[in-house]
Scaffold this motif. Structure first.
Motif, PDB file in Angstrom:
ATOM      1  N   UNK A 294       0.840  -1.195   0.000  1.00 39.87           N
ATOM      2  CA  UNK A 294       0.000   0.000   0.000  1.00 39.87           C
ATOM      3  C   UNK A 294       0.876   1.246   0.000  1.00 39.87           C
ATOM      4  N   UNK A 295       0.508   2.216  -0.820  1.00 37.56           N
ATOM      5  CA  UNK A 295       1.120   3.541  -0.757  1.00 37.56           C
ATOM      6  C   UNK A 295       0.258   4.405   0.153  1.00 37.56           C
ATOM      7  N   UNK A 296       0.896   5.067   1.108  1.00 34.20           N
ATOM      8  CA  UNK A 296       0.149   5.870   2.067  1.00 34.20           C
ATOM      9  C   UNK A 296       0.903   7.158   2.382  1.00 34.20           C
ATOM     10  N   UNK A 297       0.200   8.094   2.971  1.00 28.53           N
ATOM     11  CA  UNK A 297       0.782   9.359   3.405  1.00 28.53           C
ATOM     12  C   UNK A 297       0.815   9.355   4.929  1.00 28.53           C
ATOM     13  N   UNK A 298       2.007   9.502   5.483  1.00 30.29           N
ATOM     14  CA  UNK A 298       2.186   9.481   6.935  1.00 30.29           C
ATOM     15  C   UNK A 298       2.147  10.895   7.495  1.00 30.29           C
ATOM     16  N   UNK A 299       1.429  11.049   8.588  1.00 29.14           N
ATOM     17  CA  UNK A 299       1.406  12.317   9.320  1.00 29.14           C
ATOM     18  C   UNK A 299       2.434  12.256  10.446  1.00 29.14           C
ATOM     19  N   UNK A 300       3.296  13.247  10.539  1.00 30.23           N
ATOM     20  CA  UNK A 300       4.188  13.371  11.680  1.00 30.23           C
ATOM     21  C   UNK A 300       3.639  14.478  12.569  1.00 30.23           C
ATOM     22  N   UNK A 301       2.834  14.099  13.556  1.00 33.04           N
ATOM     23  CA  UNK A 301       2.163  15.092  14.385  1.00 33.04           C
ATOM     24  C   UNK A 301       3.140  15.909  15.219  1.00 33.04           C
ATOM     25  N   UNK A 437       4.938   7.172   1.586  1.00 28.98           N
ATOM     26  CA  UNK A 437       5.723   5.950   1.782  1.00 28.98           C
ATOM     27  C   UNK A 437       4.975   4.756   1.207  1.00 28.98           C
ATOM     28  N   UNK A 438       5.708   3.693   0.946  1.00 18.41           N
ATOM     29  CA  UNK A 438       5.127   2.417   0.522  1.00 18.41           C
ATOM     30  C   UNK A 438       5.370   1.399   1.626  1.00 18.41           C
ATOM     31  N   UNK A 439       4.380   0.552   1.872  1.00 14.37           N
ATOM     32  CA  UNK A 439       4.592  -0.556   2.809  1.00 14.37           C
ATOM     33  C   UNK A 439       4.307  -1.864   2.096  1.00 14.37           C
ATOM     34  N   UNK A 440       5.336  -2.703   2.004  1.00 16.68           N
ATOM     35  CA  UNK A 440       5.218  -4.040   1.443  1.00 16.68           C
ATOM     36  C   UNK A 440       5.183  -5.031   2.596  1.00 16.68           C
ATOM     37  N   UNK A 441       4.216  -5.928   2.567  1.00 14.39           N
ATOM     38  CA  UNK A 441       4.061  -6.881   3.662  1.00 14.39           C
ATOM     39  C   UNK A 441       5.312  -7.736   3.818  1.00 14.39           C
ATOM     40  N   UNK A 442       5.717  -7.946   5.066  1.00 15.33           N
ATOM     41  CA  UNK A 442       6.827  -8.854   5.339  1.00 15.33           C
ATOM     42  C   UNK A 442       6.378 -10.307   5.240  1.00 15.33           C
ATOM     43  N   UNK A 443       5.084 -10.543   5.458  1.00 22.20           N
ATOM     44  CA  UNK A 443       4.491 -11.866   5.296  1.00 22.20           C
ATOM     45  C   UNK A 443       2.998 -11.661   5.043  1.00 22.20           C
ATOM     46  N   UNK A 444       2.344 -12.686   4.519  1.00 24.36           N
ATOM     47  CA  UNK A 444       0.972 -12.539   4.044  1.00 24.36           C
ATOM     48  C   UNK A 444      -0.033 -12.697   5.175  1.00 24.36           C
ATOM     49  N   UNK A 449       0.808  -5.567   8.207  1.00 29.76           N
ATOM     50  CA  UNK A 449       0.522  -4.157   7.958  1.00 29.76           C
ATOM     51  C   UNK A 449       0.254  -3.423   9.273  1.00 29.76           C
ATOM     52  N   UNK A 450      -0.655  -3.960  10.066  1.00 35.57           N
ATOM     53  CA  UNK A 450      -1.089  -3.261  11.276  1.00 35.57           C
ATOM     54  C   UNK A 450      -0.005  -3.220  12.336  1.00 35.57           C
ATOM     55  N   UNK A 451       0.899  -4.193  12.301  1.00 37.21           N
ATOM     56  CA  UNK A 451       1.945  -4.244  13.320  1.00 37.21           C
ATOM     57  C   UNK A 451       2.866  -3.042  13.318  1.00 37.21           C
ATOM     58  N   UNK A 507      -3.305   4.249  -2.377  1.00 36.85           N
ATOM     59  CA  UNK A 507      -3.665   3.208  -3.342  1.00 36.85           C
ATOM     60  C   UNK A 507      -2.942   1.905  -3.011  1.00 36.85           C
ATOM     61  N   UNK A 508      -3.543   0.827  -3.512  1.00 39.74           N
ATOM     62  CA  UNK A 508      -2.928  -0.485  -3.400  1.00 39.74           C
ATOM     63  C   UNK A 508      -2.020  -0.688  -4.604  1.00 39.74           C
ATOM     64  N   UNK A 509      -0.805  -1.091  -4.324  1.00 34.96           N
ATOM     65  CA  UNK A 509       0.260  -1.133  -5.322  1.00 34.96           C
ATOM     66  C   UNK A 509       0.116  -2.351  -6.235  1.00 34.96           C
ATOM     67  N   UNK A 510       0.533  -2.179  -7.463  1.00 34.29           N
ATOM     68  CA  UNK A 510       0.666  -3.282  -8.405  1.00 34.29           C
ATOM     69  C   UNK A 510       2.155  -3.498  -8.646  1.00 34.29           C
TER      70      UNK A 510
END
Length: 539
Positions: A294-301, A437-444, A449-451, A507-510
């Motif tokens: 997933x590509x996401x936008x991170x907020x640094x509060x 940033x992009x986050x690629x799962x370390x495992x399925x 993701x949530x960790x 968005x979800x990455x291809x």
């Protein structure tokens, strides 16, 4: 946005001329390969910052490191977990104790790979002195979290050698996904005898010792990393390639021409909005596949106090036009994201999404303006933000689109782009306000993701999100043996995070790549794992 298109004419003309020159020169620039050997020229997006398995974070680093090292498990050509250094394993009835039986194997300098190397490595990755950004993954092992937080010594870790070839891991909670997790770099062994001798300098060419199918030969910054076949690898007889050159290929248009000319055999990315052109000009080269990313936008509060106001975060998220970004800018099959976990993830219950996701874009814009006004921002006091991202053209297009979306509701966003490694370092050091940033799962699994959003995750949690209720839901999911109830708990945790606008899923990455038809063994898979052990070249 429109200005970008108008500026594009001259730029595209210059790029076309440069690409033509590159194509003409490509065959001469391909390094000579010794007679009778197979040499792969590999475009790998960006320069690695490190080759230390316990310090690496980017997919570009982990691709390369995964060819130099191997964990208890590894991936087959389809990206599925399979035995690696461990030939087999058993699990206790309660799922807490795993016993791994190691195969006879040697490091690339001839020393045996033992269970003690794994114990040493797991203690090292969790030791706060190491500063591993992936330490949170190993916290599944008993006392792992307490060690990473400095409350216990590394020797207290629930990992012990029962003999030279037998490793026992005792877990904090059942983790049926452990065989997948054990293939991640955070679980790779490292050579105790080399690290003890050279310290942080152990990863330099001439010193780095691995246990994978390839060994490091050279690393020329800005040019390439060279790996050669490791004759001491336990399955060396079935490794086809003799040499791999990994090149940083930040300029994707140039990279595609290098692939077309034969200078590169593959590139692990291409500029998304050029997909139709590439299919016409390079038939058989274009690879796309749904990804666990997933590509996401991170907020640094902490970097911008205004972001502490949920009304501001919600307004910024609501007006990001995900449909425009995916359908008009990128155009390679990416899907708009209103959740963080991709729906294709195993053990995931769909239906989680931002509460306002069903509204029309015009309604979202109107509500976002109201939220900013309520938060005290308007024409006389505009919200000013710096949005940061890596310095590739595709990221530039996305940043400009987000900038325009925010400008439409009165937010003044300044774009800051830097080299990929510099950008990631800024995110880890919280030296940003808003970052893509992009986050690629370390495992399925959804927890991959949530960790990263747990309070104790560390530098991989770019958002800095901290919510005890979210943490408790993840802990309850960890303790839940029933997969259905576990999935619902993880869904509740994700919904809580989305309701608090902790980030902006975009968005979800291809997975995208250009692979020459002469490359065999490159199998498309959601995990996007392509270990060079399985790759070969047609003569």
């Amino acid at each position: 946005m429109h200005a970008t298109r108008r500026r594009g004419g001259r730029a595209l003309g210059l790029l076309a001329a440069l690409a033509l020159l590159s194509a003409c020169q490509g065959k001469d620039q391909r390094p000579a390969c010794p007679a009778g050997q197979a040499c792969l020229e590999y475009g790998n997006d960006a320069e690695p910052s490190t080759l230390d398995p316990h310090l690496a974070t980017s997919t570009q680093e982990l691709r390369l490191i995964g060819d130099l090292f191997m964990g208890l498990t590894t991936e087959d050509a389809q990206g599925r977990p399979m035995p690696g250094m461990a030939e087999r394993w058993e699990t206790s009835p309660d799922g807490l104790t795993w016993t791994f039986h190691l195969r006879p194997a040697r490091w690339s300098d001839g020393q045996p790979v033992t269970a003690e190397d794994f114990v040493f490595a797991l203690r090292r990755v969790l030791d706060p002195k190491t500063g591993s950004p992936s330490a949170f993954l190993a916290q599944v092992i008993r006392n792992g979290r307490a060690i990473s937080e400095g409350e216990l010594a590394p020797a207290a870790l629930g990992a012990r050698a029962l003999g030279p070839q037998t490793l026992e891991l005792t877990l904090e909670h059942p983790a049926p996904y452990l065989p997948q997790l054990a293939s991640h770099a955070s679980f790779y062994p490292v050579p105790r005898h080399v690290v003890a001798r050279f310290g942080d300098g152990w990863i330099q060419p001439g010193r780095l010792v691995g246990n994978g199918p390839f060994r490091l030969q050279a690393w020329r910054l800005g040019d390439k990393v060279t790996a050669v076949k490791n004759p001491l690898f336990f399955d060396a007889a079935n490794v086809c390639l003799d040499r791999i050159n990994y090149y940083p290929t930040v300029d994707l248009v140039s990279a595609e021409r290098r692939v077309m000319s034969g200078e590169l055999d593959l590139n692990t990315n291409f500029q998304s909005n050029r997909i139709e052109r590439l299919k016409r000009e390079m038939p058989g080269f274009v690879r796309t596949h749904v990804s666990l990313a997933t590509t996401y936008i991170a907020f640094n509060q902490d970097g911008l106090p205004a972001l502490k106001d949920i009304r501001v975060r919600r307004a910024l998220s609501m007006v990001v036009d995900r449909e425009f970004i995916t359908a008009k800018l990128l155009r390679a099959g990416q899907a708009p994201a209103y959740s963080f976990v991709p729906t294709v993830t195993a053990n995931y219950v769909p239906g989680v999404h931002s509460g306002w996701a069903g509204q029309s874009y015009a309604a979202r814009q109107a509500q976002a303006r109201q939220l900013l006004t309520q938060a005290g921002y308007g024409p006389d006091r505009p919200l000013r933000i710096e949005i940061k991202g890596s310095n590739n053209p595709e990221m530039g297009l996305m940043l400009e689109a987000v900038q325009a979306d925010w400008q439409a509701i009165g937010v003044q966003a300044r774009i800051a782009q830097a080299e990929h490694a510099v950008t990631l370092a800024a995110y880890r050091n919280r030296d940003f306000q808003v970052g893509v940033a992009n986050w690629y799962a370390d495992f399925n699994d959804p927890v991959s993701f949530l960790g990263i959003l747990r309070s104790d995750t560390g530098t991989q949690n770019y958002t800095g999100y901290r919510n005890p209720a979210f943490d408790r839901l993840l802990e309850a999911a960890d303790a839940e043996a029933d997969l259905g109830r576990r999935a619902r708990l993880l869904g509740q945790a994700e919904q809580l995070m989305l309701d608090e606008e902790a980030m902006i899923p975009v968005f979800f990455i291809v997975n995208r790549g250009l692979v020459s038809p002469k490359v065999t063994g490159w199998v498309d898979n959601a995990e996007n794992f392509h270990r060079a052990r399985w790759v070969c070249l047609k003569r």
